[in-house]
Each structure stands twice: as structure tokens, then as C-alpha cells.
Design a protein around this motif. Sequence first.
Motif, PDB file in Angstrom:
ATOM      1  N   ILE A  64       0.840  -1.207   0.000  1.00 21.69           N
ATOM      2  CA  ILE A  64       0.000   0.000   0.000  1.00 21.69           C
ATOM      3  C   ILE A  64       0.873   1.254   0.000  1.00 21.69           C
ATOM      4  O   ILE A  64       0.635   2.193  -0.777  1.00 21.69           O
ATOM      5  N   ALA A  65       1.895   1.262   0.833  1.00 26.31           N
ATOM      6  CA  ALA A  65       2.775   2.440   0.901  1.00 26.31           C
ATOM      7  C   ALA A  65       3.477   2.673  -0.431  1.00 26.31           C
ATOM      8  O   ALA A  65       3.582   3.820  -0.909  1.00 26.31           O
ATOM      9  N   THR A  66       3.944   1.597  -1.062  1.00 24.55           N
ATOM     10  CA  THR A  66       4.651   1.721  -2.337  1.00 24.55           C
ATOM     11  C   THR A  66       3.694   2.121  -3.455  1.00 24.55           C
ATOM     12  O   THR A  66       4.031   2.934  -4.321  1.00 24.55           O
TER      13      THR A  66
ATOM     14  N   SER B 224       3.830   5.222  -6.098  1.00 27.84           N
ATOM     15  CA  SER B 224       3.681   5.043  -7.547  1.00 27.84           C
ATOM     16  C   SER B 224       2.547   5.909  -8.087  1.00 27.84           C
ATOM     17  O   SER B 224       2.659   6.521  -9.152  1.00 27.84           O
ATOM     18  N   LEU B 225       1.442   5.965  -7.342  1.00 28.14           N
ATOM     19  CA  LEU B 225       0.286   6.779  -7.744  1.00 28.14           C
ATOM     20  C   LEU B 225       0.670   8.256  -7.840  1.00 28.14           C
ATOM     21  O   LEU B 225       0.356   8.921  -8.836  1.00 28.14           O
ATOM     22  N   ALA B 226       1.363   8.735  -6.829  1.00 26.25           N
ATOM     23  CA  ALA B 226       1.760  10.150  -6.829  1.00 26.25           C
ATOM     24  C   ALA B 226       2.690  10.454  -7.997  1.00 26.25           C
ATOM     25  O   ALA B 226       2.545  11.484  -8.681  1.00 26.25           O
ATOM     26  N   ALA B 227       3.644   9.557  -8.261  1.00 26.68           N
ATOM     27  CA  ALA B 227       4.588   9.764  -9.360  1.00 26.68           C
ATOM     28  C   ALA B 227       3.876   9.664 -10.715  1.00 26.68           C
ATOM     29  O   ALA B 227       4.196  10.411 -11.655  1.00 26.68           O
ATOM     30  N   ALA B 228       2.893   8.755 -10.827  1.00 28.82           N
ATOM     31  CA  ALA B 228       2.141   8.611 -12.079  1.00 28.82           C
ATOM     32  C   ALA B 228       1.288   9.847 -12.335  1.00 28.82           C
ATOM     33  O   ALA B 228       1.159  10.312 -13.487  1.00 28.82           O
TER      34      ALA B 228
ATOM     35  N   LYS C 245      -4.779   2.965  -8.288  1.00 31.69           N
ATOM     36  CA  LYS C 245      -6.001   3.175  -7.518  1.00 31.69           C
ATOM     37  C   LYS C 245      -6.774   1.869  -7.367  1.00 31.69           C
ATOM     38  O   LYS C 245      -7.300   1.568  -6.284  1.00 31.69           O
ATOM     39  N   ASP C 246      -6.832   1.098  -8.434  1.00 34.14           N
ATOM     40  CA  ASP C 246      -7.534  -0.189  -8.367  1.00 34.14           C
ATOM     41  C   ASP C 246      -6.879  -1.111  -7.336  1.00 34.14           C
ATOM     42  O   ASP C 246      -7.567  -1.790  -6.558  1.00 34.14           O
ATOM     43  N   SER C 247      -5.530  -1.156  -7.340  1.00 34.19           N
ATOM     44  CA  SER C 247      -4.823  -2.015  -6.387  1.00 34.19           C
ATOM     45  C   SER C 247      -5.009  -1.531  -4.960  1.00 34.19           C
ATOM     46  O   SER C 247      -5.203  -2.335  -4.036  1.00 34.19           O
ATOM     47  N   LEU C 248      -4.958  -0.220  -4.767  1.00 30.30           N
ATOM     48  CA  LEU C 248      -5.143   0.329  -3.417  1.00 30.30           C
ATOM     49  C   LEU C 248      -6.510  -0.014  -2.866  1.00 30.30           C
ATOM     50  O   LEU C 248      -6.670  -0.326  -1.679  1.00 30.30           O
ATOM     51  N   LYS C 249      -7.528   0.053  -3.736  1.00 31.78           N
ATOM     52  CA  LYS C 249      -8.873  -0.339  -3.308  1.00 31.78           C
ATOM     53  C   LYS C 249      -8.917  -1.823  -2.944  1.00 31.78           C
ATOM     54  O   LYS C 249      -9.514  -2.222  -1.942  1.00 31.78           O
ATOM     55  N   GLU C 250      -8.266  -2.624  -3.748  1.00 31.45           N
ATOM     56  CA  GLU C 250      -8.254  -4.062  -3.523  1.00 31.45           C
ATOM     57  C   GLU C 250      -7.538  -4.410  -2.212  1.00 31.45           C
ATOM     58  O   GLU C 250      -7.951  -5.321  -1.480  1.00 31.45           O
ATOM     59  N   TRP C 251      -6.464  -3.673  -1.903  1.00 31.64           N
ATOM     60  CA  TRP C 251      -5.666  -3.974  -0.720  1.00 31.64           C
ATOM     61  C   TRP C 251      -6.138  -3.209   0.535  1.00 31.64           C
ATOM     62  O   TRP C 251      -5.548  -3.324   1.598  1.00 31.64           O
ATOM     63  N   GLY C 252      -7.216  -2.418   0.398  1.00 29.97           N
ATOM     64  CA  GLY C 252      -7.743  -1.687   1.533  1.00 29.97           C
ATOM     65  C   GLY C 252      -6.967  -0.420   1.849  1.00 29.97           C
ATOM     66  O   GLY C 252      -7.000   0.046   2.994  1.00 29.97           O
ATOM     67  N   GLY C 253      -6.324   0.136   0.830  1.00 25.18           N
ATOM     68  CA  GLY C 253      -5.530   1.343   1.050  1.00 25.18           C
ATOM     69  C   GLY C 253      -6.233   2.623   0.645  1.00 25.18           C
ATOM     70  O   GLY C 253      -5.669   3.716   0.743  1.00 25.18           O
ATOM     71  N   MET C 254      -7.490   2.500   0.176  1.00 29.00           N
ATOM     72  CA  MET C 254      -8.258   3.693  -0.213  1.00 29.00           C
ATOM     73  C   MET C 254      -9.690   3.557   0.322  1.00 29.00           C
ATOM     74  O   MET C 254     -10.227   2.470   0.427  1.00 29.00           O
TER      75      MET C 254
END
Length: 283
Positions: A251-253, A257-261, A274-283
Motif C-alpha cells: 500500500i505504501a509503495t 507510484s500513484l503520486a509519481a504517475a 487506484k484499483d490495487s489500493l482499493k483491492e488492498w484496503g488502502g483507499m
Amino acid sequence: MKKLVVLVCVALVSFSMEAQITTPQASPSSTLKQTVGLTDVTVEYSRPSMRGRTIFGDLVPYDKLWRTGANGYTLITFSDDVKIAGQDVKAGTYSIFTKPGTASWEVFFYTDTQGGGTPRDWDDNKVVAKTTAQVFPMPEGTTIQSFTITIDDLTSSSANLGLMWENVYVAVPFEVPTDVAVEKDIERALGGPSAGDYYAAAVYYSSEGKDINKAKEWMDKAMSMTEKPAFWQLRQQSLIQAKSGDKKSAIATAKKSLAAAEEAGNADYVKMNKDSLKEWGGM
């Protein structure tokens, strides 16, 4: 008499000029080149067309040896040793012959590469691989007018050699030694690896389902050696962290990546993160 000679010469010149006219081949030649994993595969063949004819069981008889095309031998070249239907075949060029049947085809890879039609004296000792391929009928209403060879269903270590004409398709599976070559490269590179070497090794191990903990170790080394990792590098690191069960680090990484993208204006990576963060509970 002189007039007659002149007329004859004019006629000969006219005939010579007409003889230089170029017309299309009835069965034009074709070359197919495809890289499978790290192996280059080249197929050279001629492509006859149906032209209103019934092909299999008529123009091409069932259960008789066929040159698998037209004109000269159909050839296939492998840049590395491969396996064809589980049989070891050395790097090199081979001719392809078949015996079409209603339900399956026999397919032969043969060492002779010069000639037309079929060999006058067939020699089983020259067969480097032989297999039986199932016939798959084309969907109703689909007709392949010209004989076609394809390389289908590519993975990093395998593919199918496809043969299709009229209303049938057959596929011959073959394997290439990608994993062996990559492992050798990894061993050689890791004697004095760069960040890029560690990164490439980590991504390969992750994508091929190999030791994910080793992939994570190599990726962590790659990132520690990189002053400013790019968004796509961080993306791969987050995926490996997630696969290894370290969701917190993933999630931290992914957020990095999101900020740099977003800064780079790359919408694809923004969405993937964003999709991965949602999947991993980071959003």
C-alpha cells in the motif's frame, strides 16, 4: 528476302519482350517470423488457394503425405533447441510434412530442406519429431481461402504452430528454453548485478510464478540502488510486495507510484494503482 528477315527479327524481339512480363504466383511465397520467449522462429512456405476447389479429401487426399503448402518444401527454423510435442529438437531448419485425416493429422519435422513436392525416398531416420494433431473445425460459415500457417497461443516458454485451410485448423505445440536461458543470465548477472539486473530478475520471477520471496529480495535491492524510482518500477515493487503477503508495504509503495504517475500524467498507471489500493484496503 531482306523484308522477310526484318519481319522475323521484329517478331522475335516482340516475343522476347512479352516473355519478360511478370505475373502473380498462383501460390505466393510467405515468411512468418515470431519470437517466442527468447527464441526466434521463422516459417517459410507457399500459400495455395482454394479457387472453388474441395481441399481435404480431394485436392489434398486423406492419409497421404502432403508437403504442407505448395512449390518448395515448407521450412521452419528455430534459433534454439526446442521441444515439439515433448520431443527434443536441435536448433536449425527443418521441413514440415503432414498426413491430413478427418479427425487428426500426422505432422513430421524432417531434416531434408531442399526439394519440392514430397521426398521420393522417405527416410524415417530423418524425422526429428512426429506428432498427431487434432482437427478443429472452423466456426460455421468460416472458410480459409488460402493455406495459412500461424504461431498462436504464445507464452514466454511455448506456442502452437497452427495450420489452417478450407474449414479446419490443427495446432502443434512446441516449447522453447526461456527459463533455462533467463536463469543463466540471472546467475551471470548476479555475480556483479546492477539495479536493472535485480529489477529484471525480480519481475521475471514474479510474472512466472517462481520464488516470490526471492523476487521481493531482488526488488528491494533494485529499489535501494535507485536514486529516484520511476512510477512503473514502484508499481512492480508494490505488486511483488502484495504477492509476498506484505500488504502494508504494498500500500505504501502503491501510493508512491500513484503520486509519481499523477505527476507524470500517466492515466493508465494512475488507474492501476487506484484499483490495487482499493483491492488492498488502502483507499
